[in-house]
Design a protein around this motif. Sequence first.
Motif, PDB file in Angstrom:
ATOM      1  N   LYS A  61       5.078  -0.056 -25.189  1.00 22.12           N
ATOM      2  CA  LYS A  61       4.576  -0.181 -23.818  1.00 22.12           C
ATOM      3  C   LYS A  61       5.649  -0.690 -22.867  1.00 22.12           C
ATOM      4  CE  LYS A  61      -0.151  -1.166 -25.354  1.00 22.12           C
ATOM      5  NZ  LYS A  61      -1.267  -2.165 -25.361  1.00 22.12           N
ATOM      6  N   ILE A  62       6.643  -1.358 -23.422  1.00 20.62           N
ATOM      7  CA  ILE A  62       7.720  -1.927 -22.607  1.00 20.62           C
ATOM      8  C   ILE A  62       8.977  -1.065 -22.644  1.00 20.62           C
ATOM      9  CG2 ILE A  62       9.184  -3.963 -22.247  1.00 20.62           C
ATOM     10  CD1 ILE A  62       7.030  -5.590 -23.721  1.00 20.62           C
ATOM     11  N   LEU A  63       9.349  -0.627 -23.857  1.00 14.69           N
ATOM     12  CA  LEU A  63      10.630   0.068 -24.030  1.00 14.69           C
ATOM     13  C   LEU A  63      10.510   1.581 -24.138  1.00 14.69           C
ATOM     14  CD1 LEU A  63      12.223  -2.330 -26.694  1.00 14.69           C
ATOM     15  CD2 LEU A  63      12.558  -2.361 -24.222  1.00 14.69           C
ATOM     16  N   GLY A  64       9.416   2.066 -24.717  1.00 10.68           N
ATOM     17  CA  GLY A  64       9.287   3.499 -24.998  1.00 10.68           C
ATOM     18  C   GLY A  64       9.369   3.747 -26.487  1.00 10.68           C
ATOM     19  N   GLY A  65       8.724   4.827 -26.959  1.00  8.16           N
ATOM     20  CA  GLY A  65       8.627   5.110 -28.378  1.00  8.16           C
ATOM     21  C   GLY A  65       9.951   5.371 -29.072  1.00  8.16           C
ATOM     22  N   TRP A  66      10.779   6.258 -28.518  1.00  7.43           N
ATOM     23  CA  TRP A  66      12.031   6.598 -29.205  1.00  7.43           C
ATOM     24  C   TRP A  66      13.014   5.437 -29.173  1.00  7.43           C
ATOM     25  CZ3 TRP A  66      16.906   6.632 -27.146  1.00  7.43           C
ATOM     26  CH2 TRP A  66      17.030   6.623 -25.750  1.00  7.43           C
ATOM     27  N   GLN A  67      12.940   4.603 -28.146  1.00  6.67           N
ATOM     28  CA  GLN A  67      13.824   3.443 -28.096  1.00  6.67           C
ATOM     29  C   GLN A  67      13.484   2.439 -29.190  1.00  6.67           C
ATOM     30  OE1 GLN A  67      12.266   4.806 -25.515  1.00  6.67           O
ATOM     31  NE2 GLN A  67      13.477   4.755 -23.633  1.00  6.67           N
ATOM     32  N   VAL A  68      12.173   2.235 -29.415  1.00  6.10           N
ATOM     33  CA  VAL A  68      11.744   1.256 -30.415  1.00  6.10           C
ATOM     34  C   VAL A  68      12.196   1.658 -31.814  1.00  6.10           C
ATOM     35  CG1 VAL A  68       9.735   0.266 -31.580  1.00  6.10           C
ATOM     36  CG2 VAL A  68       9.784   0.400 -29.095  1.00  6.10           C
ATOM     37  N   ILE A  69      11.918   2.893 -32.218  1.00  2.00           N
ATOM     38  CA  ILE A  69      12.278   3.301 -33.566  1.00  2.00           C
ATOM     39  C   ILE A  69      13.791   3.424 -33.720  1.00  2.00           C
ATOM     40  CG2 ILE A  69      12.039   5.773 -33.056  1.00  2.00           C
ATOM     41  CD1 ILE A  69      11.273   3.868 -36.370  1.00  2.00           C
ATOM     42  N   SER A  70      14.497   3.788 -32.662  1.00  2.00           N
ATOM     43  CA  SER A  70      15.963   3.881 -32.734  1.00  2.00           C
ATOM     44  C   SER A  70      16.582   2.508 -32.978  1.00  2.00           C
ATOM     45  CB  SER A  70      16.521   4.482 -31.442  1.00  2.00           C
ATOM     46  OG  SER A  70      16.094   5.817 -31.273  1.00  2.00           O
ATOM     47  N   TRP A  71      16.111   1.511 -32.255  1.00  2.00           N
ATOM     48  CA  TRP A  71      16.616   0.158 -32.452  1.00  2.00           C
ATOM     49  C   TRP A  71      16.226  -0.385 -33.816  1.00  2.00           C
ATOM     50  CZ3 TRP A  71      20.396  -2.284 -30.321  1.00  2.00           C
ATOM     51  CH2 TRP A  71      20.759  -2.013 -29.001  1.00  2.00           C
ATOM     52  N   ALA A  72      15.030  -0.070 -34.270  1.00  2.00           N
ATOM     53  CA  ALA A  72      14.588  -0.527 -35.588  1.00  2.00           C
ATOM     54  C   ALA A  72      15.474   0.053 -36.692  1.00  2.00           C
ATOM     55  CB  ALA A  72      13.134  -0.136 -35.821  1.00  2.00           C
ATOM     56  N   LEU A  73      15.814   1.324 -36.569  1.00  2.00           N
ATOM     57  CA  LEU A  73      16.695   1.958 -37.553  1.00  2.00           C
ATOM     58  C   LEU A  73      18.092   1.350 -37.512  1.00  2.00           C
ATOM     59  CD1 LEU A  73      15.593   5.679 -37.077  1.00  2.00           C
ATOM     60  CD2 LEU A  73      15.242   4.271 -39.116  1.00  2.00           C
ATOM     61  N   ALA A  74      18.579   1.063 -36.304  1.00  2.00           N
ATOM     62  CA  ALA A  74      19.916   0.467 -36.162  1.00  2.00           C
ATOM     63  C   ALA A  74      19.958  -0.933 -36.774  1.00  2.00           C
ATOM     64  CB  ALA A  74      20.305   0.413 -34.686  1.00  2.00           C
ATOM     65  N   LEU A  75      18.907  -1.708 -36.541  1.00  2.00           N
ATOM     66  CA  LEU A  75      18.860  -3.065 -37.091  1.00  2.00           C
ATOM     67  C   LEU A  75      18.725  -3.060 -38.608  1.00  2.00           C
ATOM     68  CD1 LEU A  75      16.515  -4.848 -34.508  1.00  2.00           C
ATOM     69  CD2 LEU A  75      18.961  -5.236 -34.828  1.00  2.00           C
ATOM     70  N   SER A  76      18.132  -2.012 -39.149  1.00  2.00           N
ATOM     71  CA  SER A  76      17.914  -1.930 -40.592  1.00  2.00           C
ATOM     72  C   SER A  76      19.143  -1.464 -41.358  1.00  2.00           C
ATOM     73  CB  SER A  76      16.756  -0.969 -40.894  1.00  2.00           C
ATOM     74  OG  SER A  76      15.592  -1.354 -40.226  1.00  2.00           O
ATOM     75  N   PHE A  77      20.094  -0.902 -40.667  1.00  2.00           N
ATOM     76  CA  PHE A  77      21.256  -0.312 -41.334  1.00  2.00           C
ATOM     77  C   PHE A  77      22.001  -1.297 -42.240  1.00  2.00           C
ATOM     78  CE2 PHE A  77      25.750   1.010 -41.458  1.00  2.00           C
ATOM     79  CZ  PHE A  77      25.593   2.252 -42.059  1.00  2.00           C
ATOM     80  N   PRO A  78      22.278  -2.533 -41.787  1.00  2.00           N
ATOM     81  CA  PRO A  78      22.997  -3.471 -42.667  1.00  2.00           C
ATOM     82  C   PRO A  78      22.240  -3.795 -43.951  1.00  2.00           C
ATOM     83  CG  PRO A  78      23.044  -4.240 -40.395  1.00  2.00           C
ATOM     84  CD  PRO A  78      22.052  -3.110 -40.450  1.00  2.00           C
ATOM     85  N   ILE A  79      20.918  -3.651 -43.932  1.00  2.00           N
ATOM     86  CA  ILE A  79      20.117  -3.920 -45.134  1.00  2.00           C
ATOM     87  C   ILE A  79      20.025  -2.685 -46.012  1.00  2.00           C
ATOM     88  CG2 ILE A  79      17.843  -4.612 -45.987  1.00  2.00           C
ATOM     89  CD1 ILE A  79      17.412  -6.103 -43.387  1.00  2.00           C
ATOM     90  N   MET A  80      19.795  -1.535 -45.378  1.00  2.00           N
ATOM     91  CA  MET A  80      19.565  -0.309 -46.131  1.00  2.00           C
ATOM     92  C   MET A  80      20.832   0.224 -46.794  1.00  2.00           C
ATOM     93  SD  MET A  80      16.405  -0.160 -45.808  1.00  2.00           S
ATOM     94  CE  MET A  80      16.093   1.387 -46.652  1.00  2.00           C
ATOM     95  N   LEU A  81      21.996  -0.026 -46.192  1.00  2.00           N
ATOM     96  CA  LEU A  81      23.243   0.488 -46.764  1.00  2.00           C
ATOM     97  C   LEU A  81      23.510  -0.088 -48.155  1.00  2.00           C
ATOM     98  CD1 LEU A  81      25.726   2.269 -46.412  1.00  2.00           C
ATOM     99  CD2 LEU A  81      26.878   0.328 -45.315  1.00  2.00           C
ATOM    100  N   PRO A  82      23.502  -1.433 -48.318  1.00  2.00           N
ATOM    101  CA  PRO A  82      23.723  -1.946 -49.685  1.00  2.00           C
ATOM    102  C   PRO A  82      22.609  -1.571 -50.655  1.00  2.00           C
ATOM    103  CG  PRO A  82      23.122  -3.729 -48.174  1.00  2.00           C
ATOM    104  CD  PRO A  82      23.392  -2.521 -47.339  1.00  2.00           C
ATOM    105  N   LEU A  83      21.359  -1.484 -50.162  1.00  2.00           N
ATOM    106  CA  LEU A  83      20.266  -1.081 -51.038  1.00  2.00           C
ATOM    107  C   LEU A  83      20.454   0.348 -51.542  1.00  2.00           C
ATOM    108  CD1 LEU A  83      17.108  -2.569 -49.248  1.00  2.00           C
ATOM    109  CD2 LEU A  83      18.126  -3.300 -51.416  1.00  2.00           C
ATOM    110  N   SER A  84      21.042   1.194 -50.697  1.00  2.00           N
ATOM    111  CA  SER A  84      21.308   2.576 -51.100  1.00  2.00           C
ATOM    112  C   SER A  84      22.263   2.625 -52.287  1.00  2.00           C
ATOM    113  CB  SER A  84      21.895   3.370 -49.928  1.00  2.00           C
ATOM    114  OG  SER A  84      20.988   3.424 -48.850  1.00  2.00           O
ATOM    115  N   PHE A  85      23.271   1.744 -52.276  1.00  2.00           N
ATOM    116  CA  PHE A  85      24.219   1.707 -53.390  1.00  2.00           C
ATOM    117  C   PHE A  85      23.597   1.073 -54.628  1.00  2.00           C
ATOM    118  CE2 PHE A  85      27.180   2.190 -49.832  1.00  2.00           C
ATOM    119  CZ  PHE A  85      28.034   3.158 -50.340  1.00  2.00           C
ATOM    120  N   ILE A  86      22.736   0.071 -54.412  1.00  2.00           N
ATOM    121  CA  ILE A  86      22.092  -0.602 -55.551  1.00  2.00           C
ATOM    122  C   ILE A  86      21.195   0.361 -56.323  1.00  2.00           C
ATOM    123  CG2 ILE A  86      20.400  -2.372 -56.195  1.00  2.00           C
ATOM    124  CD1 ILE A  86      21.479  -4.073 -53.893  1.00  2.00           C
TER     125      ILE A  86
END
Length: 219
Positions: free
Chosen positions: A104-129
């Motif tokens: 309601k504040i930022l917009g749909g594509w902005q929210v999921i884009s930022w969520a994916l960007a913030l998750s990258f540092p976590i998901m990258l090592p998990l991908s290798f694990i």
Amino acid sequence: MLIVAIGVVVGFPLLSALALQYLTSAHCIVFIGILPMATAIFGIIRGGERPRPIFWVFSIIGSLLVVGYAVAQGLTASPVGDILMLGAVVLCGLGYAEGAKLTKILGGWQVISWALALSFPIMLPLSFIYMPASFEGISVGAWVSLMYVSMFSMFIGFIFWYKGLAQGGTATVGQLQLLQPFLGLALASWLLHEKVSIAMLAVTFGVILCVAGTKRFAK
């Protein structure tokens, strides 16, 4: 935004994927019937929504049908898998509600884009694990499925989903998720050749009736 990332980018995909090591996809799909209830509850906590009491009657009945099915199948068969799916559903409901609020504040594509960007540092090592020792045995269909999940389930689909939740209300629109088991069971039978029992179909039909009730008495 961090809550969205933990809920829908890290929590639900990771826990549900781990659960599939213990459960069939059909069993996990029926478990998704709890997700609308979790979404509605967090919609109230995070978004301040107030559905009518009769709304909760149908929502609770739908969730109890799913839980009852899981218990009837025997939780001792794979308690780890059921616990993982329950955790996945709770985190996903929280991520949906928080994402709808931010949309309601930022917009749909902005929210999921930022969520994916913030998750990258976590998901990258998990991908290798969790990376397989060899990629030779992975079929083309599996790679296509991975690309589909990455592009549509984790990005494009969320743009429309968060927009719908923000406009129609998290608790109300979230009940449409009760239809997911019906579609998922059909795909599990068609693509994975898994057995879909009469009990599964009965539970799915029951939750479809419940979603109709929640839509009728949402406000």
